[in-house]
Scaffold this active site. Structure first.
Site, PDB file in Angstrom:
ATOM      1  N   CYS A 151       0.807  -1.224   0.000  1.00  0.00           N
ATOM      2  CA  CYS A 151       0.000   0.000   0.000  1.00  0.00           C
ATOM      3  C   CYS A 151       0.841   1.276   0.000  1.00  0.00           C
ATOM      4  O   CYS A 151       0.307   2.366  -0.202  1.00  0.00           O
ATOM      5  CB  CYS A 151      -0.973  -0.026   1.169  1.00  0.00           C
ATOM      6  SG  CYS A 151      -2.031  -1.489   1.132  1.00  0.00           S
ATOM      7  N   ASN A 211     -10.165  -0.237   0.297  1.00  0.00           N
ATOM      8  CA  ASN A 211      -8.706  -0.176   0.259  1.00  0.00           C
ATOM      9  C   ASN A 211      -8.237  -0.702  -1.094  1.00  0.00           C
ATOM     10  O   ASN A 211      -8.402  -1.885  -1.393  1.00  0.00           O
ATOM     11  CB  ASN A 211      -8.152  -1.034   1.403  1.00  0.00           C
ATOM     12  CG  ASN A 211      -6.625  -1.035   1.446  1.00  0.00           C
ATOM     13  OD1 ASN A 211      -5.961  -0.588   0.502  1.00  0.00           O
ATOM     14  ND2 ASN A 211      -6.068  -1.541   2.532  1.00  0.00           N
ATOM     15  N   HIS A 267      -2.984   6.978   2.445  1.00  0.00           N
ATOM     16  CA  HIS A 267      -3.432   5.665   1.984  1.00  0.00           C
ATOM     17  C   HIS A 267      -4.796   5.395   2.611  1.00  0.00           C
ATOM     18  O   HIS A 267      -5.040   5.701   3.778  1.00  0.00           O
ATOM     19  CB  HIS A 267      -2.425   4.586   2.384  1.00  0.00           C
ATOM     20  CG  HIS A 267      -2.966   3.209   2.172  1.00  0.00           C
ATOM     21  ND1 HIS A 267      -3.517   2.833   0.972  1.00  0.00           N
ATOM     22  CD2 HIS A 267      -3.084   2.138   3.000  1.00  0.00           C
ATOM     23  CE1 HIS A 267      -3.937   1.582   1.077  1.00  0.00           C
ATOM     24  NE2 HIS A 267      -3.688   1.149   2.293  1.00  0.00           N
TER      25      HIS A 267
HETATM   26  N1  COA Z   1     -18.593  -7.958  10.153  1.00  0.00           N
HETATM   27  C1  COA Z   1     -19.019  -8.162  11.428  1.00  0.00           C
HETATM   28  N2  COA Z   1     -18.173  -8.509  12.417  1.00  0.00           N
HETATM   29  C2  COA Z   1     -16.869  -8.654  12.103  1.00  0.00           C
HETATM   30  C3  COA Z   1     -16.378  -8.475  10.809  1.00  0.00           C
HETATM   31  C4  COA Z   1     -17.307  -8.104   9.804  1.00  0.00           C
HETATM   32  N3  COA Z   1     -16.939  -7.885   8.533  1.00  0.00           N
HETATM   33  N4  COA Z   1     -15.048  -8.679  10.795  1.00  0.00           N
HETATM   34  C5  COA Z   1     -14.713  -8.999  12.073  1.00  0.00           C
HETATM   35  N5  COA Z   1     -15.814  -9.002  12.835  1.00  0.00           N
HETATM   36  C6  COA Z   1     -15.928  -9.277  14.265  1.00  0.00           C
HETATM   37  C7  COA Z   1     -14.745 -10.031  14.800  1.00  0.00           C
HETATM   38  O1  COA Z   1     -14.924 -11.426  14.597  1.00  0.00           O
HETATM   39  C8  COA Z   1     -14.780  -9.654  16.260  1.00  0.00           C
HETATM   40  O2  COA Z   1     -15.741 -10.449  16.912  1.00  0.00           O
HETATM   41  P1  COA Z   1     -15.454 -10.988  18.395  1.00  0.00           P
HETATM   42  O3  COA Z   1     -15.340  -9.755  19.241  1.00  0.00           O
HETATM   43  O4  COA Z   1     -16.676 -11.791  18.676  1.00  0.00           O
HETATM   44  O5  COA Z   1     -14.194 -11.770  18.316  1.00  0.00           O
HETATM   45  C9  COA Z   1     -15.283  -8.227  16.250  1.00  0.00           C
HETATM   46  O6  COA Z   1     -15.946  -8.050  14.977  1.00  0.00           O
HETATM   47  C10 COA Z   1     -14.195  -7.197  16.387  1.00  0.00           C
HETATM   48  O7  COA Z   1     -13.176  -7.522  15.456  1.00  0.00           O
HETATM   49  P2  COA Z   1     -11.820  -6.746  15.417  1.00  0.00           P
HETATM   50  O8  COA Z   1     -10.901  -7.384  14.434  1.00  0.00           O
HETATM   51  O9  COA Z   1     -11.353  -6.547  16.824  1.00  0.00           O
HETATM   52  O10 COA Z   1     -12.341  -5.356  14.845  1.00  0.00           O
HETATM   53  P3  COA Z   1     -11.551  -4.015  14.672  1.00  0.00           P
HETATM   54  O11 COA Z   1     -12.268  -2.927  15.313  1.00  0.00           O
HETATM   55  O12 COA Z   1     -10.079  -4.183  14.948  1.00  0.00           O
HETATM   56  O13 COA Z   1     -11.697  -3.766  13.098  1.00  0.00           O
HETATM   57  C11 COA Z   1     -10.435  -3.961  11.064  1.00  0.00           C
HETATM   58  C12 COA Z   1     -11.154  -4.688  12.188  1.00  0.00           C
HETATM   59  C13 COA Z   1      -9.854  -4.949  10.096  1.00  0.00           C
HETATM   60  C14 COA Z   1     -11.447  -3.088  10.339  1.00  0.00           C
HETATM   61  C15 COA Z   1      -9.338  -3.071  11.685  1.00  0.00           C
HETATM   62  O14 COA Z   1      -8.558  -3.835  12.575  1.00  0.00           O
HETATM   63  C16 COA Z   1      -8.427  -2.466  10.669  1.00  0.00           C
HETATM   64  O15 COA Z   1      -8.839  -1.620   9.891  1.00  0.00           O
HETATM   65  N6  COA Z   1      -7.119  -2.842  10.660  1.00  0.00           N
HETATM   66  C17 COA Z   1      -6.126  -2.300   9.800  1.00  0.00           C
HETATM   67  C18 COA Z   1      -6.512  -2.476   8.409  1.00  0.00           C
HETATM   68  C19 COA Z   1      -5.473  -1.997   7.481  1.00  0.00           C
HETATM   69  O16 COA Z   1      -4.982  -0.940   7.656  1.00  0.00           O
HETATM   70  N7  COA Z   1      -5.202  -2.792   6.482  1.00  0.00           N
HETATM   71  C20 COA Z   1      -4.438  -2.501   5.364  1.00  0.00           C
HETATM   72  C21 COA Z   1      -3.050  -2.140   5.639  1.00  0.00           C
HETATM   73  S1  COA Z   1      -2.443  -1.508   4.154  1.00  0.00           S
END
Ligand code: COA
Length: 307
Positions: free
Chosen positions: A108, A262, A232
């Site tokens: 990215c 993304n 990004h």
């Molecule tokens: N829909 C509903 N629930 C979801 C889900 C979805 N699409 N994806 C995950 N969950 C659930 C998880 O299973 C978890 O459930 P649990 O509490 O029962 O275990 C809960 O939602 C929370 O998940 P979590 O991973 O802690 O959420 P988060 O707030 O960290 O958000 C991301 C997840 C991926 C959106 C976030 O971590 C993120 O944006 N990370 C960086 C992404 C990034 O920058 N990527 C590219 C780099 S270039």
């Protein structure tokens, strides 16, 4: 010696996949996706080659230059059409360009890496360079994995740059990598993209802020001089957290991920193109480009908008 930007262009597939569409096959909701990421929909389709070609054609048209005058093509992509050959020579051929053409993979952070490469090439004799970021992430997405499928999209953006006497439009860079974090975000041959989202999130904010501050200092300006930050587009909460730490109001950040998700290497040039076509960029503006991604890699650049 520096470079000036001659033109910009972008391209996205026609097919829109909304959050509601994803709820038909995934255990997720529009509310969860929008609240946790800021994404409402994404574009799906095409290939890095086809989207990159269209963005490049638009950038060349915006620049008002003929493709035959390009003497280097640098394509940032993590999703080349094939492992061999690289996708850049195919795009070059379709444009009628016989100059050197190569792919750069810095995930990215890819577009700013490609821009840095282009600036270096300009300093060593390549006078007019096509810099492209293009991705077909949907091909490497497990559409049954709700943690990844909601995040990614396809698209491309491109810029034509030209060597110029004097400092030019690109004032500074800060690039880096930390391969000890390779395990956080990866896709093996034949596999699909996997990420430790929480850990990437945590590190992304710090990495982006530190890199942005170094690029701003190297440009010899202060954060208050930045008119627009074009980050990004991974998650709007990452952009908000980074802006808060940089003491930048969110209205100085360009956000397009609500419509595109993304798009990795394509996200920054897509956002630049939207900012310019919606009149958010004015002559003399200092603009911060900043990104991070798998590797991990990071890259920031301060540019001065010329037209
Ligand atoms: N829909 C509903 N629930 C979801 C889900 C979805 N699409 N994806 C995950 N969950 C659930 C998880 O299973 C978890 O459930 P649990 O509490 O029962 O275990 C809960 O939602 C929370 O998940 P979590 O991973 O802690 O959420 P988060 O707030 O960290 O958000 C991301 C997840 C991926 C959106 C976030 O971590 C993120 O944006 N990370 C960086 C992404 C990034 O920058 N990527 C590219 C780099 S270039």
């Amino acid at each position: 010696m520096g470079v000036s930007f001659l033109g910009w262009g972008a391209a996205v597939p026609d097919r829109v996949v909304t959050n509601a569409d994803l709820t038909a096959t995934l255990d997720t909701t529009d509310e969860w996706i929008f609240e946790r990421t800021g994404i409402r929909e994404r574009r799906v389709g095409g290939s890095a080659g086809s989207l990159g070609l269209l963005a490049a054609q638009r950038a060349l048209a915006d620049a008002g230059v003929d493709a035959s005058t390009i003497n280097y093509v640098v394509l940032a992509t993590t999703t080349p059409d094939n492992l061999i050959p690289a996708t850049a020579p195919t795009i070059a051929h379709q444009l009628g360009i016989h100059a050197p053409a190569m792919d750069v993979n810095a995930a990215c952070a890819g577009f700013v890496y490609a821009l840095r490469t282009g600036v270096g090439l300009a300093a060593t004799g390549s006078s007019r360079i096509l810099v492209i970021g293009a991705e077909n992430l949907s091909r490497w997405t497990d559409w049954n994995d709700r943690t990844m499928a909601v995040l990614l999209g396809d698209g491309a953006g491109a810029a034509v740059i030209e060597a110029t006497d004097g400092p030019g439009d690109v004032l500074s860079f800060d690039l880096g990598s930390d391969g000890s974090l390779a395990h956080l975000l990866r896709c093996e041959h034949g596999g699909t993209i996997w990420m430790d989202g929480k850990e990437v999130f945590r590190r992304a904010v710090r990495i982006m802020v530190d890199s942005a501050e170094r690029a701003i200092a190297r440009a010899g300006i202060s954060i208050d001089d930045i008119s627009l930050v074009i980050p990004h587009q991974a998650n709007v909460r990452i952009i908000q957290a980074a802006c808060q730490r940089l003491h930048l109001e969110m209205n100085r950040a360009v956000v397009v991920l609500d419509r595109y998700g993304n798009t990795s290497s394509a996200s920054i040039p897509l956002a630049v193109d939207e900012a310019r076509t919606s009149n958010r960029l004015h002559a003399g503006d200092y603009v911060l480009l900043t990104g991070f991604g798998a590797g991990m890699t990071w890259a920031s650049s301060v540019i001065r908008w010329a037209t």
